[in-house]
Every structure is written in C-alpha cells, then in structure tokens.
Design an enzyme around this catalytic site. Sequence first.
Site, short mmCIF file in Angstrom:
data_model
loop_
_atom_site.label_atom_id
_atom_site.label_comp_id
_atom_site.label_asym_id
_atom_site.label_seq_id
_atom_site.Cartn_x
_atom_site.Cartn_y
_atom_site.Cartn_z
N SER A 145 0.86 -1.19 0.00
CA SER A 145 0.00 0.00 0.00
C SER A 145 0.89 1.23 0.00
CB SER A 145 -0.88 0.03 1.26
OG SER A 145 -1.53 1.27 1.38
N TYR A 177 -1.50 -0.46 10.36
CA TYR A 177 -1.68 -0.95 8.98
C TYR A 177 -0.51 -0.51 8.11
CZ TYR A 177 -3.67 -1.07 4.22
OH TYR A 177 -3.87 -1.27 2.88
#
Length: 250
Positions: free
Chosen positions: A145, A159
């Site tokens: 990501s 995350y």
Amino acid sequence: MTEKPVVLVTGGSRGIGAAICRSAARAGWLVVVNYATNAAAAEAVVADIVNAGGEAIAVVGDVAQPGDIEAMFATIDSTYGRLDGLVNNAGIVGSPQRIDEMDFARIDRMLRVNVTGSILCAGEAVRRMSKSRGGNGGVIVNISSMAALLGSAGQYVDYAAAKGAIDTFTIGLAREVAIEGIRVNAVRPGVIDTEIHASGGLPTRARDMAPSIPMQRPGEAQEVADAVLYLLSPSASYVTGAILNVSGGR
Ligand code: NAP
C-alpha cells in the site's frame, strides 16, 4: 496434474482480489479464489470466471490461521498438483485510531492478517515452486500500500507499518529465491474504490480523498489488477524485487 498454470489469490472474493482473479482467468490462469468468510462473494467470482470460459475454485481459509493456510495449499495439491503463482492480496484495515487508543488485539490481528499470513503463504508457495526443491519456478506478487510510504498518521499507523513490512519482505524474498526460478514483486495501490474503507468505518473515504490525489480520483480495482497481471506475466521475466506504485501520483 492440470495443464494450465495455477494461481492462488488470497482474499480473491471481493475488491482488488476479485478483479485480479477475473483478469488472471482471462490471461489463461486456473484461479484459486481464497476468501475468509463471504462464501457467496467467492462463488460469484468463480461463476463469473466459469461463465466466461475459464477455470476457478473457491477455497475458504483465514490467512491469520496457520492451519487454514496448510489446508488451503493441501487442497491445491490434491485438486491440481501444481502451483505457479501466488498473489498475497488478503488484507484488512481497522477503524481510524491514534496509537494511544490501539490495543493488543487490534495490532495483533492487523499484523497476523497483513504480514504473517503473507509470509506463511509465500513459504508454502516457495516449497512448491522452488527449482531446488523439484518445482518449476513461479511468481509471487504481494499487495502492499502507499500507506507503507505515507504512514497513515491518525488513521492506522499499524496498517501502514504492516505494509512497510510487506515492502521489505518483497525485496528480501526476491533476492532469496531468484536463483530458484521464482520472481517476487509487489504493488502499492493508492486509494482504490473498494469496500475496505467501509470496513474501517469510512465508507466515503475513497471519494473524500480525491482532491488530495494528483489525478483527482480514486483508482479502480481493475487498475491494480492490470499491474498485478503484468508482474505475473512473462512480460515481467526480468523483473524481481520491484515495488510498483499504482496510486494516481499519490
Ligand atoms: P476488500 O474490498 O475489503 O476485500 C478484502 C478481501 O480480503 C476479501 O476477499 C476478504 O474476504 C479477504 N480477506 C480479509 N481478511 C482475510 C483473511 N484473514 N484471510 C483471507 N482472506 C481475507 O479489500 P481491498 O480494498 O480489495 O484490498 C485488497 C488488498 O489491497 C489489501 O491487502 C489492502 O490492504 C490492499 N490495499 C487496498 C487499498 C484500497 O484503497 N482499497 C489501498 C492500498 C492497498 P471475505 O469477504 O471472505 O472476508
């Protein structure tokens, strides 16, 4: 053993994973569609692929559970007898929290699904693909990501840290198994319009972020899938250890 190359897509039932599954089937892969809980969504992806003339099966398994991973790979062995590709796509975010609000259970789950699961699946794949273990080589694509670079302050730094680990893992594993005929790369999606944002309690996040994205729009799952399919393909035969941003310039 089946003739077609076999690819396992974790979290293949919805969002980016589902787009990867459909694209992989169109490109001639036999697709193993993994899911954790939503069997209907996985079966819908399988039905789409079969109706379009491709081959696919759905396989349940929580990538945070080592026993589920072993069972999933055992099913691939007994059903197809080969594995040529792995896309470590299954991933979760959490509700937006600062670090001083996060508890152990949240952080543990975040790392287990996003990091430990991907590493365990890669290990199972390498055991089957490695030319030094009698395999035919293969290709692994990890879904990272842009959070790995941006840090997700005030939303989910756990995350972002997990995706940073995926980046480092991609580089290390690529170097470790290059000589064994296995390529390992990653894609870093930016803000992509999927249900993951609603799962984190921010259903309008993709739309809301548009003004901060240089291309002024969130990406589509298919745009990430297209990058993954390139990395899976022989067109990327000399590409390993690469991390490709698919983020509209973000
Ligand atoms: P999504 O729409 O929420 O879909 C998640 C998929 O992963 C579903 O198929 C889900 O299956 C599966 N899954 C969740 N937990 C799992 C587990 N423990 N074991 C196995 N499967 C599991 O997510 P997405 O937006 O497509 O995201 C896919 C990947 O892209 C993730 O790694 C995510 O971090 C990454 N990414 C997404 C964005 C974005 O903006 N969307 C941006 C950057 C990176 P069930 O329905 O059965 O739970």
